[in-house]
Design a protein around this motif. Sequence first.
Motif, PDB file in Angstrom:
ATOM      1  N   MET A1075       0.834  -1.203   0.000  1.00  0.00           N
ATOM      2  CA  MET A1075       0.000   0.000   0.000  1.00  0.00           C
ATOM      3  C   MET A1075       0.868   1.253   0.000  1.00  0.00           C
ATOM      4  O   MET A1075       0.551   2.249  -0.665  1.00  0.00           O
ATOM      5  N   GLU A1076       1.984   1.182   0.735  1.00  0.00           N
ATOM      6  CA  GLU A1076       2.871   2.352   0.791  1.00  0.00           C
ATOM      7  C   GLU A1076       3.501   2.607  -0.565  1.00  0.00           C
ATOM      8  O   GLU A1076       3.643   3.761  -0.999  1.00  0.00           O
ATOM      9  N   PHE A1077       3.908   1.527  -1.260  1.00  0.00           N
ATOM     10  CA  PHE A1077       4.481   1.696  -2.600  1.00  0.00           C
ATOM     11  C   PHE A1077       3.488   2.418  -3.527  1.00  0.00           C
ATOM     12  O   PHE A1077       3.847   3.359  -4.243  1.00  0.00           O
ATOM     13  N   LEU A1078       2.229   1.952  -3.522  1.00  0.00           N
ATOM     14  CA  LEU A1078       1.231   2.574  -4.381  1.00  0.00           C
ATOM     15  C   LEU A1078       0.964   4.013  -3.977  1.00  0.00           C
ATOM     16  O   LEU A1078       0.741   4.883  -4.827  1.00  0.00           O
ATOM     17  N   GLU A1079       0.997   4.274  -2.684  1.00  0.00           N
ATOM     18  CA  GLU A1079       0.757   5.643  -2.201  1.00  0.00           C
ATOM     19  C   GLU A1079       1.851   6.579  -2.687  1.00  0.00           C
ATOM     20  O   GLU A1079       1.597   7.694  -3.143  1.00  0.00           O
ATOM     21  N   VAL A1080       3.112   6.101  -2.609  1.00  0.00           N
ATOM     22  CA  VAL A1080       4.234   6.917  -3.074  1.00  0.00           C
ATOM     23  C   VAL A1080       4.175   7.096  -4.590  1.00  0.00           C
ATOM     24  O   VAL A1080       4.426   8.180  -5.121  1.00  0.00           O
ATOM     25  N   LEU A1081       3.812   6.030  -5.296  1.00  0.00           N
ATOM     26  CA  LEU A1081       3.752   6.081  -6.753  1.00  0.00           C
ATOM     27  C   LEU A1081       2.770   7.144  -7.250  1.00  0.00           C
ATOM     28  O   LEU A1081       3.015   7.809  -8.259  1.00  0.00           O
ATOM     29  N   THR A1082       1.649   7.314  -6.543  1.00  0.00           N
ATOM     30  CA  THR A1082       0.596   8.231  -7.009  1.00  0.00           C
ATOM     31  C   THR A1082       0.550   9.526  -6.211  1.00  0.00           C
ATOM     32  O   THR A1082      -0.396  10.297  -6.348  1.00  0.00           O
ATOM     33  N   GLU A1083       1.561   9.780  -5.395  1.00  0.00           N
ATOM     34  CA  GLU A1083       1.541  10.956  -4.514  1.00  0.00           C
ATOM     35  C   GLU A1083       1.520  12.248  -5.349  1.00  0.00           C
ATOM     36  O   GLU A1083       2.250  12.388  -6.327  1.00  0.00           O
ATOM     37  N   GLY A1084       0.630  13.157  -4.971  1.00  0.00           N
ATOM     38  CA  GLY A1084       0.578  14.453  -5.628  1.00  0.00           C
ATOM     39  C   GLY A1084      -0.297  14.519  -6.860  1.00  0.00           C
ATOM     40  O   GLY A1084      -0.502  15.599  -7.414  1.00  0.00           O
ATOM     41  N   LEU A1085      -0.805  13.378  -7.315  1.00  0.00           N
ATOM     42  CA  LEU A1085      -1.666  13.362  -8.505  1.00  0.00           C
ATOM     43  C   LEU A1085      -3.128  13.450  -8.075  1.00  0.00           C
ATOM     44  O   LEU A1085      -3.549  12.807  -7.116  1.00  0.00           O
ATOM     45  N   ASN A1086      -3.902  14.224  -8.837  1.00  0.00           N
ATOM     46  CA  ASN A1086      -5.298  14.462  -8.444  1.00  0.00           C
ATOM     47  C   ASN A1086      -6.181  13.263  -8.765  1.00  0.00           C
ATOM     48  O   ASN A1086      -6.812  12.687  -7.889  1.00  0.00           O
ATOM     49  N   ARG A1087      -6.230  12.892 -10.036  1.00  0.00           N
ATOM     50  CA  ARG A1087      -7.058  11.758 -10.456  1.00  0.00           C
ATOM     51  C   ARG A1087      -6.160  10.687 -11.059  1.00  0.00           C
ATOM     52  O   ARG A1087      -5.493  10.929 -12.060  1.00  0.00           O
ATOM     53  N   VAL A1088      -6.164   9.526 -10.468  1.00  0.00           N
ATOM     54  CA  VAL A1088      -5.342   8.416 -10.952  1.00  0.00           C
ATOM     55  C   VAL A1088      -6.239   7.193 -11.103  1.00  0.00           C
ATOM     56  O   VAL A1088      -7.065   6.912 -10.234  1.00  0.00           O
ATOM     57  N   LEU A1089      -6.091   6.501 -12.212  1.00  0.00           N
ATOM     58  CA  LEU A1089      -6.789   5.236 -12.422  1.00  0.00           C
ATOM     59  C   LEU A1089      -5.733   4.149 -12.571  1.00  0.00           C
ATOM     60  O   LEU A1089      -5.041   4.062 -13.594  1.00  0.00           O
ATOM     61  N   LEU A1090      -5.580   3.344 -11.517  1.00  0.00           N
ATOM     62  CA  LEU A1090      -4.629   2.231 -11.550  1.00  0.00           C
ATOM     63  C   LEU A1090      -5.280   1.064 -12.287  1.00  0.00           C
ATOM     64  O   LEU A1090      -6.425   0.707 -12.017  1.00  0.00           O
ATOM     65  N   VAL A1091      -4.530   0.463 -13.204  1.00  0.00           N
ATOM     66  CA  VAL A1091      -5.101  -0.550 -14.093  1.00  0.00           C
ATOM     67  C   VAL A1091      -4.244  -1.805 -14.049  1.00  0.00           C
ATOM     68  O   VAL A1091      -3.015  -1.742 -14.165  1.00  0.00           O
ATOM     69  N   ARG A1092      -4.928  -2.951 -13.871  1.00  0.00           N
ATOM     70  CA  ARG A1092      -4.269  -4.252 -14.017  1.00  0.00           C
ATOM     71  C   ARG A1092      -5.004  -5.050 -15.070  1.00  0.00           C
ATOM     72  O   ARG A1092      -6.242  -5.160 -15.040  1.00  0.00           O
ATOM     73  N   GLY A1093      -4.268  -5.587 -16.025  1.00  0.00           N
ATOM     74  CA  GLY A1093      -4.890  -6.380 -17.071  1.00  0.00           C
ATOM     75  C   GLY A1093      -5.326  -7.739 -16.557  1.00  0.00           C
ATOM     76  O   GLY A1093      -4.924  -8.183 -15.472  1.00  0.00           O
ATOM     77  N   GLY A1094      -6.177  -8.388 -17.363  1.00  0.00           N
ATOM     78  CA  GLY A1094      -6.704  -9.690 -16.963  1.00  0.00           C
ATOM     79  C   GLY A1094      -5.951 -10.861 -17.540  1.00  0.00           C
ATOM     80  O   GLY A1094      -6.420 -11.998 -17.459  1.00  0.00           O
ATOM     81  N   GLY A1095      -4.820 -10.599 -18.174  1.00  0.00           N
ATOM     82  CA  GLY A1095      -4.022 -11.698 -18.700  1.00  0.00           C
ATOM     83  C   GLY A1095      -4.392 -12.123 -20.109  1.00  0.00           C
ATOM     84  O   GLY A1095      -3.985 -13.180 -20.566  1.00  0.00           O
ATOM     85  N   ARG A1096      -5.188 -11.297 -20.827  1.00  0.00           N
ATOM     86  CA  ARG A1096      -5.526 -11.607 -22.216  1.00  0.00           C
ATOM     87  C   ARG A1096      -5.535 -10.319 -23.022  1.00  0.00           C
ATOM     88  O   ARG A1096      -5.666  -9.225 -22.480  1.00  0.00           O
ATOM     89  N   GLU A1097      -5.384 -10.479 -24.331  1.00  0.00           N
ATOM     90  CA  GLU A1097      -5.400  -9.311 -25.207  1.00  0.00           C
ATOM     91  C   GLU A1097      -6.830  -8.787 -25.321  1.00  0.00           C
ATOM     92  O   GLU A1097      -7.773  -9.544 -25.536  1.00  0.00           O
ATOM     93  N   VAL A1098      -6.972  -7.473 -25.173  1.00  0.00           N
ATOM     94  CA  VAL A1098      -8.303  -6.873 -25.229  1.00  0.00           C
ATOM     95  C   VAL A1098      -8.437  -5.894 -26.392  1.00  0.00           C
ATOM     96  O   VAL A1098      -9.481  -5.289 -26.575  1.00  0.00           O
ATOM     97  N   ILE A1099      -7.391  -5.740 -27.173  1.00  0.00           N
ATOM     98  CA  ILE A1099      -7.439  -4.810 -28.295  1.00  0.00           C
ATOM     99  C   ILE A1099      -6.600  -5.396 -29.420  1.00  0.00           C
ATOM    100  O   ILE A1099      -5.586  -6.062 -29.168  1.00  0.00           O
ATOM    101  N   THR A1100      -7.028  -5.200 -30.647  1.00  0.00           N
ATOM    102  CA  THR A1100      -6.335  -5.802 -31.777  1.00  0.00           C
ATOM    103  C   THR A1100      -6.263  -4.822 -32.939  1.00  0.00           C
ATOM    104  O   THR A1100      -7.101  -3.929 -33.056  1.00  0.00           O
TER     105      THR A1100
END
Length: 1103
Positions: A1075-1100
């Motif tokens: 949690m601390e890593f993510l907090e530091v990674l996004t510190e100071g940013l107003n709107r952040v959308l963290l994204v994790r893929g589902g392990g498959r291609e979703v765009i071609t």
Amino acid sequence: MLNNITDCEEEEGGPNSTGDVNPRESSPFIYSSAAGDVEKKNLQYDGKNMALFEEEMDTSPMVSSLLSSLANYSNLPTGSKEHEEAENNEEGARPSKKPVTAPQLGTLMGVYLPCIQNIFGVILFLRMTWMVGIGGVLGSFVIVFMCCSTTMLTAISMSAIATNGVVPAGGSYYMISRSLGPEFGGAVGICFYLGTTFAGAMYILGCIEILLIYIVPQAAVFKIEGLEGAEAEAALLNNMRVYGTIVLSLMALVVFVGVKYVNKLALVFLACVILSIVAVYAGIIKTAIDPPVFPVCLLGNRTLVSKGYDVCAKVIEIDNETVTTKLWRSFCDSESLNATCDEYFNNNNVTEIQGIPGVTSGILAENLFGNYLEKGVILEKRGIVSDVDPDSPVTSSNRYVLADITSFFTLLVGIYFPSVTGIMAGSNRSGDLRDAQKSIPIGTIAAITTTSAVYMSCVVLFGACIEGVVLRDKFGEGVSGNLVIGTLAWPSPWVIVFGSFFSTCGAGLQSLTGAPRLLQAIARDGIIPFLRVFGHGKANGEPTWALLLTASICEIGIIIASLDAVAPILSMFFLMCYMFVNLACALQTLLRTPNWRPRFKFYHWALSFLGMSLCLSLMFICSWYYAIVAMCIATCIYKYIEFCGAEKEWGDGIRGISLSAARFALMRLEEGPPHTKNWRPQLLVLVSVDAEQNVEQPRLLSLTNQLKAGKGLTIVGTTVQGTFLDNYAEAQRADQSLRKLMETEKVKGFSQVVTSNLRDGTSHLIQVGGLGGLKHNTVMVSWPRNWKQPEYHQHFRNFIEVVRETTVASLALLVPKNISSYPSNGERFTEGHIDVWWIVHDGGMLMLLPFLLRQHKVWRKCKIRIFTVAQMDDNSIQMKKDLITFLYHLRISAEVEVVEMLEGDISAYTYEKTLIMEQRSQILKQMHLTKNEKEREIQSITDSSRGSIRRKNPPTLCVQHCAEEGTSMAEKTEAEVQLVHSKNASTPTSPTSPPSSATWTDSKGKNLLAVSPESGKDLFNMKPEWEHLNQSDLRRMHTAVRLNEVIMKKSKEAKLVLLNMPGPPKNRVGNENYMEFLEVLTEGLNRVLLVRGGGREVITIYS
């Protein structure tokens, strides 16, 4: 027991019985007032045979107490039970209300004769002979057969629906709305209403046509004498408008003042119709014995207007002297024999033929085929040759009988079809029938059989008895202005004239009586909000406002003024109504719903589809543009009810179609995962609710709407803490809260509430959300706020478990941070950027999401920027070219930038952040305090660490480890020391801070943590504390800090930043560190959308 039953029966039928008041059931027996009666008496069952069912008495009354009510239940003539309930709710129980008498009408008086009266009408008397003359016997027989087949098939479908349970008064509207749902019911109900209203206009126009042409022509306001062509036609139409408006006003006044007299006169009007038809058949029989004398005068082969001659001859002999006739004077410039005359008049002889040669004359062969005419063409007799110069213009055309309109086959269909409507008369009276389920099928089908036989025989007999030019003479101009069908009647043409006049008056009154009540029934159902005012009326229930609207719409038909133009309009509306009756029967049969058990067994879905196809075909045959207009009206009403109307659940067939289609689609989805081209985020949105069961993060649904734009699957789920049995009411409130918020945010989807503890509930939603192949592939959950505070520790642990579970389940994960700062659906960004930081490949989620967001009006004007990170050995120039090419193939417009991150030294700030993070984690593991003490101590550490990070001057904290964990500073190598000494341009220095001291002890008094007062020493003196740090955590923190610095530099002003979300630690020891890593990674940013893929291609890139 018998006494108990008697008491229940008396109370069930009492004046205070309110009927079905529970919206869950439409049955009048379950959850009814009788349940309350039985509840009062259920103590009598104590200790008896029924004691086992004591607990059920409050909801399920004993069958023995309801058998009498069930057997004697009847549909009330005042309307459907819903209307009765509404009246009871508004006015309360009325003990003084008169008891409703049981309906007594049988099949003959209740169904057969009303259908006969409504089917036979103005078209039979005014247009049938003309149709036979224009279309020929064969063509007219085809038209009659098609139309009668349509109504017969519709009657079969209607009989099946009408016998499938009790049908309250309401006729076709009630049947369609309860079979196809409120949307179809309302649309078709309005169409049926408009058809009935225009039918009233058609009957009034027919009444005025009979009055002004055949009874009292001299009563015309606009004189037709002496006018020709368009002027004569305009004068006739104006007369129709004036008299039509007067008659409409009088009829509306009669209906308003005394509708009961209209019903009493119905039998008189019916007698007029039957008498007229009998007179026609009597006349046909008489023609075989003694044909009547109705001469028709022809000039050459052209039919002459009878009022233009006194004798059918050019000259006559009087006292051995040749004298010219009135006919001569019509075509010549003087009475003398050497006068200049019309060329056609000179070249052709005048002949007189018999207008009604009789059945045995063989005229049928001549009338077998059609003779379609253009407007203004002279009626000519077949088989007679005339001498005519094709180059010379036609003169004295007003002396001939002319075609008043251009005729063609489809026009005849449109004009004729209203003569077969009226088959709903029996079902409209279902409330007055003694046994509706028996009377409606028998009476309706018998009436259609009778009328069809009359129509078909009339087509043949008219063609066999009457001369073709007389048949084509619409207004009888060639037979002394007589009604053509009247010339055939016996004993006198006036029988038909007056009989048809009174029958059209009666039919007009019936239409003006029935149409307002139909509109009132629709208005009282409440499915069309703007019509509610028309549900009110006089104190006795008469629909005053609906009558006013009906008269106004009827006036539109009067203004059109032409019977031939109004007939196709009402044909459209009736055909649409009949089409949906057939559709309703076909759907119910094919879906095999358990409630579909009609007593009428002689139906089949194929017959219903044939009837529906015939109706649709006839609509476009009659008039394709009228058909389109009628469909547009029905579609607009359908959509209006769908979006604005009241929600009604009537167990309709459309719901059955939806279920069948959904089942079929779900089975298809099970065949395999969707192709990459079809992939779209199917969201499971996890929200939390407060103590009042209100959603705590409503902006999550705003973001969902912006991301989905109403497409695809959305499931909004939450967990109510506790057990299902104890917290069912809270779960229901939470579900209602979710639905209400989804409606507010215009999120189309489903809500799902699980009652359990927070961890298990969330896990259950992720595992079992969706159905079959229609499952979520993406989970959206908000960043846990205040996660460092002790009372929220469970929330962040649950958050990390969600991350782990989505990873295991191969689901994509979206985590919006600072969700409260996200825009609502009403906001608009006029400029700005959506920045994508593409660090690791996640199947293309980071490419697809900004594209989907920009489809919504909130983000439409934002531009996409894509940043990717180059390492030491990467070719950043080539990376940029490749990325631009990749985006070009994806058809996504975006700016591209490659950010170079060189390997740098780990800053003191990174060391300090890592040190504080590990100290917090260590303290939480080692402290063994009471709950309250632990929360207080952790809060102190949190506050201390926050101040340290904010000042970037952390105090020197040293955790005193046990002897085996301690290490000597002398054992550190010089290389490790040099790592800390290395200079980095971005490394912040650590200024001195005020002295501070604190000591942490456990319950045994052991010194766990000491805050050194020597906090002013420089970075080199703090090196021993840093040496204890976990090198993996240190590297992770270094990455987070460096990335945050780069992102802040490039994207601080971006409207939204999308960023790859790192994976969670494999073991649960480092949850807080993650949690601390993510907090530091996004510190100071107003709107952040963290994204994790589902392990498959979703765009071609492929199409």
